[in-house]
Motif scaffolding. Sequence first.
Motif, PDB file in Angstrom:
ATOM      1  N   GLY A 135       0.782  -1.231   0.000  1.00 59.03           N
ATOM      2  CA  GLY A 135       0.000   0.000   0.000  1.00 59.03           C
ATOM      3  C   GLY A 135       0.815   1.282   0.000  1.00 59.03           C
ATOM      4  N   ALA A 136       2.134   1.196   0.250  1.00 58.67           N
ATOM      5  CA  ALA A 136       2.976   2.406   0.263  1.00 58.67           C
ATOM      6  C   ALA A 136       3.033   2.999  -1.141  1.00 58.67           C
ATOM      7  N   ARG A 137       2.964   4.314  -1.209  1.00 60.89           N
ATOM      8  CA  ARG A 137       2.941   5.005  -2.497  1.00 60.89           C
ATOM      9  C   ARG A 137       4.202   5.822  -2.709  1.00 60.89           C
ATOM     10  N   LEU A 138       4.477   6.084  -3.985  1.00 57.94           N
ATOM     11  CA  LEU A 138       5.576   6.988  -4.337  1.00 57.94           C
ATOM     12  C   LEU A 138       5.228   8.400  -3.888  1.00 57.94           C
ATOM     13  N   LEU A 139       6.230   9.216  -3.747  1.00 53.53           N
ATOM     14  CA  LEU A 139       6.021  10.630  -3.444  1.00 53.53           C
ATOM     15  C   LEU A 139       6.057  11.464  -4.721  1.00 53.53           C
ATOM     16  N   SER A 140       6.116  10.783  -5.865  1.00 51.35           N
ATOM     17  CA  SER A 140       6.123  11.452  -7.176  1.00 51.35           C
ATOM     18  C   SER A 140       4.945  10.959  -7.998  1.00 51.35           C
ATOM     19  N   GLU A 141       4.431  11.837  -8.847  1.00 53.23           N
ATOM     20  CA  GLU A 141       3.317  11.494  -9.710  1.00 53.23           C
ATOM     21  C   GLU A 141       3.732  10.438 -10.731  1.00 53.23           C
ATOM     22  N   TRP A 142       2.755   9.694 -11.254  1.00 52.68           N
ATOM     23  CA  TRP A 142       3.027   8.619 -12.207  1.00 52.68           C
ATOM     24  C   TRP A 142       3.748   9.108 -13.450  1.00 52.68           C
ATOM     25  N   TYR A 143       3.492  10.348 -13.873  1.00 50.09           N
ATOM     26  CA  TYR A 143       4.097  10.851 -15.110  1.00 50.09           C
ATOM     27  C   TYR A 143       5.557  11.265 -14.904  1.00 50.09           C
ATOM     28  N   ARG A 144       6.073  11.149 -13.708  1.00 51.65           N
ATOM     29  CA  ARG A 144       7.504  11.366 -13.459  1.00 51.65           C
ATOM     30  C   ARG A 144       8.228  10.021 -13.499  1.00 51.65           C
ATOM     31  N   ASP A 145       7.883   9.250 -14.495  1.00 57.74           N
ATOM     32  CA  ASP A 145       8.459   7.918 -14.661  1.00 57.74           C
ATOM     33  C   ASP A 145       9.840   8.020 -15.311  1.00 57.74           C
ATOM     34  N   LEU A 146      10.295   6.942 -15.906  1.00 58.67           N
ATOM     35  CA  LEU A 146      11.633   6.911 -16.491  1.00 58.67           C
ATOM     36  C   LEU A 146      11.761   7.741 -17.763  1.00 58.67           C
ATOM     37  N   VAL A 147      10.667   7.979 -18.486  1.00 62.35           N
ATOM     38  CA  VAL A 147      10.809   8.564 -19.821  1.00 62.35           C
ATOM     39  C   VAL A 147       9.810   9.650 -20.212  1.00 62.35           C
ATOM     40  N   THR A 148       8.689   9.765 -19.556  1.00 60.64           N
ATOM     41  CA  THR A 148       7.605  10.626 -20.026  1.00 60.64           C
ATOM     42  C   THR A 148       8.025  12.075 -20.227  1.00 60.64           C
ATOM     43  N   ALA A 149       8.834  12.634 -19.347  1.00 59.54           N
ATOM     44  CA  ALA A 149       9.257  14.035 -19.496  1.00 59.54           C
ATOM     45  C   ALA A 149      10.091  14.246 -20.755  1.00 59.54           C
ATOM     46  N   VAL A 150      10.822  13.228 -21.175  1.00 58.92           N
ATOM     47  CA  VAL A 150      11.660  13.327 -22.373  1.00 58.92           C
ATOM     48  C   VAL A 150      10.856  13.032 -23.629  1.00 58.92           C
ATOM     49  N   ASP A 151      10.010  11.996 -23.559  1.00 58.28           N
ATOM     50  CA  ASP A 151       9.223  11.580 -24.718  1.00 58.28           C
ATOM     51  C   ASP A 151       7.953  10.880 -24.239  1.00 58.28           C
ATOM     52  N   PRO A 152       6.831  11.606 -24.172  1.00 60.11           N
ATOM     53  CA  PRO A 152       5.581  11.004 -23.678  1.00 60.11           C
ATOM     54  C   PRO A 152       5.090   9.822 -24.507  1.00 60.11           C
ATOM     55  N   THR A 153       5.571   9.679 -25.740  1.00 61.75           N
ATOM     56  CA  THR A 153       5.140   8.561 -26.579  1.00 61.75           C
ATOM     57  C   THR A 153       6.087   7.362 -26.491  1.00 61.75           C
ATOM     58  N   ASN A 154       7.104   7.441 -25.650  1.00 64.66           N
ATOM     59  CA  ASN A 154       8.083   6.365 -25.523  1.00 64.66           C
ATOM     60  C   ASN A 154       7.401   5.081 -25.046  1.00 64.66           C
TER      61      ASN A 154
END
Length: 168
Positions: free
Chosen positions: A56-75
Amino acid sequence: GVKFTDLFRLAKDLGADCVQIFAALSQSLSINGQLSVDIVERRNSAEWHPGQLIPGARLLSEWYRDLVTAVDPTNPYSFSNFLKSKNRLIKFINSGVIFPTRRDYSDYFMHVSSELDVKFGCECVGLSWDGNDSLWEAMILDEGVVKSEFYDGIVLGLGAEPNFPPGF
């Protein structure tokens, strides 16, 4: 000297930064649809913060701060694509949750690592620079056998306690 028709790159030890680099650059580093990178990891599996996967523990970052989305959302290595591949994207979107569980993110990390074709149980045990051919020579330990491979570039994941291969 050694000549290559394709580019080869070596990544040593798998961490989030290393996976992020190659996932984000996957399209530009691919040749004929194949990623032209050898990623070696001395551990036997990909793990993302294994001691912190409390139910149940959650990340402190939003899902869109993943490995690639900021660089290329279509990756193809985005968190949303991972959820889609598991038939969970619509449910996740409709839940209104923007902070994924640590378990989901760990599963995502393992999924991307498997897609990048990481060579688990292998270790870079030595590096040397060949100035004549402008290539790195890497000594790779795989199933008890050391083999010599040549690369035009390397990425070292050194970990919390830096682990430099001999010769570097």
